[in-house]
Design a protein around this motif. Structure first.
Motif, mmCIF file in Angstrom:
data_model
loop_
_atom_site.group_PDB
_atom_site.id
_atom_site.type_symbol
_atom_site.label_atom_id
_atom_site.label_comp_id
_atom_site.label_asym_id
_atom_site.label_seq_id
_atom_site.Cartn_x
_atom_site.Cartn_y
_atom_site.Cartn_z
ATOM 1 N N ALA A 42 -14.390 4.901 1.502
ATOM 2 C CA ALA A 42 -13.612 6.120 1.710
ATOM 3 C C ALA A 42 -12.347 6.036 0.870
ATOM 4 C CB ALA A 42 -13.261 6.286 3.185
ATOM 5 N N SER A 43 -11.827 7.207 0.536
ATOM 6 C CA SER A 43 -10.569 7.242 -0.202
ATOM 7 C C SER A 43 -9.858 8.555 0.075
ATOM 8 C CB SER A 43 -10.815 7.085 -1.705
ATOM 9 O OG SER A 43 -11.556 8.175 -2.192
ATOM 10 N N TYR A 44 -8.556 8.511 -0.090
ATOM 11 C CA TYR A 44 -7.739 9.717 -0.051
ATOM 12 C C TYR A 44 -6.452 9.450 -0.799
ATOM 13 C CZ TYR A 44 -5.885 7.432 4.230
ATOM 14 O OH TYR A 44 -5.364 6.554 5.153
ATOM 15 N N ALA A 45 -5.761 10.518 -1.191
ATOM 16 C CA ALA A 45 -4.516 10.405 -1.954
ATOM 17 C C ALA A 45 -3.414 11.168 -1.230
ATOM 18 C CB ALA A 45 -4.712 10.964 -3.361
ATOM 19 N N ILE A 46 -2.268 10.500 -1.073
ATOM 20 C CA ILE A 46 -1.139 11.079 -0.342
ATOM 21 C C ILE A 46 0.094 11.045 -1.251
ATOM 22 C CG2 ILE A 46 0.342 10.856 1.710
ATOM 23 C CD1 ILE A 46 -2.549 11.410 2.439
ATOM 24 N N PRO A 47 0.873 12.129 -1.276
ATOM 25 C CA PRO A 47 2.108 12.099 -2.057
ATOM 26 C C PRO A 47 3.184 11.266 -1.346
ATOM 27 C CG PRO A 47 1.824 14.262 -1.045
ATOM 28 C CD PRO A 47 0.605 13.441 -0.709
ATOM 29 N N MET A 48 3.119 9.960 -1.526
ATOM 30 C CA MET A 48 4.096 9.023 -0.962
ATOM 31 C C MET A 48 4.132 7.795 -1.857
ATOM 32 S SD MET A 48 1.881 7.348 2.292
ATOM 33 C CE MET A 48 3.119 7.687 3.430
ATOM 34 N N ASN A 49 5.203 7.029 -1.761
ATOM 35 C CA ASN A 49 5.238 5.833 -2.595
ATOM 36 C C ASN A 49 4.383 4.732 -1.958
ATOM 37 O OD1 ASN A 49 6.837 4.154 -0.826
ATOM 38 N ND2 ASN A 49 8.683 5.183 -1.558
ATOM 39 N N ILE A 50 4.056 3.747 -2.758
ATOM 40 C CA ILE A 50 3.125 2.700 -2.334
ATOM 41 C C ILE A 50 3.705 1.839 -1.205
ATOM 42 C CG2 ILE A 50 3.715 0.859 -3.966
ATOM 43 C CD1 ILE A 50 0.553 0.829 -4.496
ATOM 44 N N CYS A 51 5.015 1.675 -1.165
ATOM 45 C CA CYS A 51 5.662 0.912 -0.092
ATOM 46 C C CYS A 51 5.454 1.608 1.259
ATOM 47 C CB CYS A 51 7.145 0.747 -0.404
ATOM 48 S SG CYS A 51 8.086 -0.143 0.841
ATOM 49 N N ASN A 52 5.639 2.933 1.291
ATOM 50 C CA ASN A 52 5.398 3.697 2.521
ATOM 51 C C ASN A 52 3.923 3.636 2.921
ATOM 52 O OD1 ASN A 52 8.025 4.567 3.083
ATOM 53 N ND2 ASN A 52 7.833 6.281 1.674
ATOM 54 N N ALA A 53 3.046 3.686 1.924
ATOM 55 C CA ALA A 53 1.605 3.625 2.193
ATOM 56 C C ALA A 53 1.237 2.287 2.829
ATOM 57 C CB ALA A 53 0.820 3.839 0.901
ATOM 58 N N PHE A 54 1.794 1.207 2.309
ATOM 59 C CA PHE A 54 1.513 -0.113 2.873
ATOM 60 C C PHE A 54 2.073 -0.213 4.289
ATOM 61 C CE2 PHE A 54 1.948 -4.720 3.417
ATOM 62 C CZ PHE A 54 0.644 -5.099 3.135
ATOM 63 N N SER A 55 3.240 0.364 4.502
ATOM 64 C CA SER A 55 3.831 0.402 5.842
ATOM 65 C C SER A 55 2.900 1.130 6.815
ATOM 66 C CB SER A 55 5.197 1.097 5.795
ATOM 67 O OG SER A 55 5.684 1.336 7.088
ATOM 68 N N PHE A 56 2.269 2.207 6.335
ATOM 69 C CA PHE A 56 1.339 2.967 7.178
ATOM 70 C C PHE A 56 0.118 2.137 7.569
ATOM 71 C CE2 PHE A 56 -2.506 5.638 7.396
ATOM 72 C CZ PHE A 56 -2.228 6.309 8.576
ATOM 73 N N ILE A 57 -0.536 1.506 6.594
ATOM 74 C CA ILE A 57 -1.785 0.789 6.930
ATOM 75 C C ILE A 57 -1.529 -0.502 7.695
ATOM 76 C CG2 ILE A 57 -3.177 1.840 5.110
ATOM 77 C CD1 ILE A 57 -2.974 -0.836 3.565
ATOM 78 N N THR A 58 -0.286 -0.985 7.684
ATOM 79 C CA THR A 58 0.027 -2.198 8.449
ATOM 80 C C THR A 58 0.779 -1.891 9.744
ATOM 81 O OG1 THR A 58 2.036 -2.558 7.137
ATOM 82 C CG2 THR A 58 0.015 -3.701 6.422
ATOM 83 N N ASP A 59 0.862 -0.632 10.106
ATOM 84 C CA ASP A 59 1.463 -0.237 11.387
ATOM 85 C C ASP A 59 0.363 -0.300 12.444
ATOM 86 O OD1 ASP A 59 2.994 0.745 13.452
ATOM 87 O OD2 ASP A 59 3.100 2.796 12.676
ATOM 88 N N TYR A 60 -0.061 -1.520 12.769
ATOM 89 C CA TYR A 60 -1.214 -1.739 13.631
ATOM 90 C C TYR A 60 -1.058 -1.045 14.981
ATOM 91 C CZ TYR A 60 -1.684 -5.354 10.101
ATOM 92 O OH TYR A 60 -1.750 -6.017 8.897
ATOM 93 N N GLU A 61 0.057 -1.262 15.637
ATOM 94 C CA GLU A 61 0.249 -0.684 16.964
ATOM 95 C C GLU A 61 0.499 0.814 16.902
ATOM 96 O OE1 GLU A 61 3.106 -3.317 18.834
ATOM 97 O OE2 GLU A 61 1.499 -4.712 19.359
ATOM 98 N N GLY A 62 0.880 1.334 15.748
ATOM 99 C CA GLY A 62 1.038 2.772 15.568
ATOM 100 C C GLY A 62 -0.301 3.498 15.612
#
Length: 188
Positions: A42-62
């Motif tokens: 799967a893939s998708y593209a979001i207008p955000m910087n890569i640091c925010n994207a990494f923060s999103f995928i590692t927000d486990y409890e979120g």
């Protein structure tokens, strides 16, 4: 005849516009069954910087806000390895299935998040998230191999994989686009 052509043109244009609005993040999902295992890409593209994207995928409890996740908590964090307990409930056809797992995630900041099931209700589950940046967007690429336990009927699993996986990634893309945490704010 001329008005029929005009009507068809208008209908095709509005259909294209509607499809564009339905998939604003270019979500693509492929589920293929190979010898009892499911390969998901799967893939998708979001207008955000890569640091925010990494923060999103590692927000486990979120991830508690995702439908179907009943419980999720970090068990341990050592270096770049994180162990997470998850209790997930799936509704497929007339079956309600609860699945427990302990997942190990290996974080490579702003690049990848590899994961594998350490223990749980699947025979095996492993894969990764890969992040790349392009034209002001971050591309999220997910790949996983899932081998379900044989106690779940294969027809139920196949129905879920084919019908619910796309919806889940649409929801993840939408959540990623709205992601705001303290860690994400530190990325600016």
């Amino acid at each position: 005849m001329k008005w029929i052509f005009s009507l068809m043109l208008v209908l095709l244009m509005t259909q294209g516009y509607a499809q564009e609005n339905i998939n604003p993040f270019d979500v693509e999902v492929s589920v293929v069954q190979i010898e009892g295992r499911y390969h998901i890409q799967a893939s998708y593209a979001i207008p955000m910087n890569i640091c925010n994207a990494f923060s999103f995928i590692t927000d486990y409890e979120g991830a508690k806000n995702i439908p179907g996740i009943l419980e999720i908590k970090i068990i341990s964090r050592v270096g770049n390895k994180v162990r997470v307990y998850r209790l997930i409930e799936e509704q497929s056809l007339f079956f309600r299935i609860e699945m427990r797992s302990v997942m190990e995630f290996i974080e490579t900041p702003n690049r990848t998040l590899a994961f594998k099931q350490i223990s749980g209700d699947m025979k095996s589950y492993m894969g990764s998230w890969r992040l790349t940046s392009e034209n002001g967007k971050t591309n999220f690429k997910y790949e996983a191999w899932i081998e379900p336990d044989s106690i779940i009927p294969s027809a139920v699993i196949e129905y879920f994989m084919k019908n619910n996986t796309r919806r889940r990634f649409d929801l993840m893309a939408q959540r990623a686009s709205q992601h705001k945490t303290v860690e994400a704010l530190a990325c600016k």
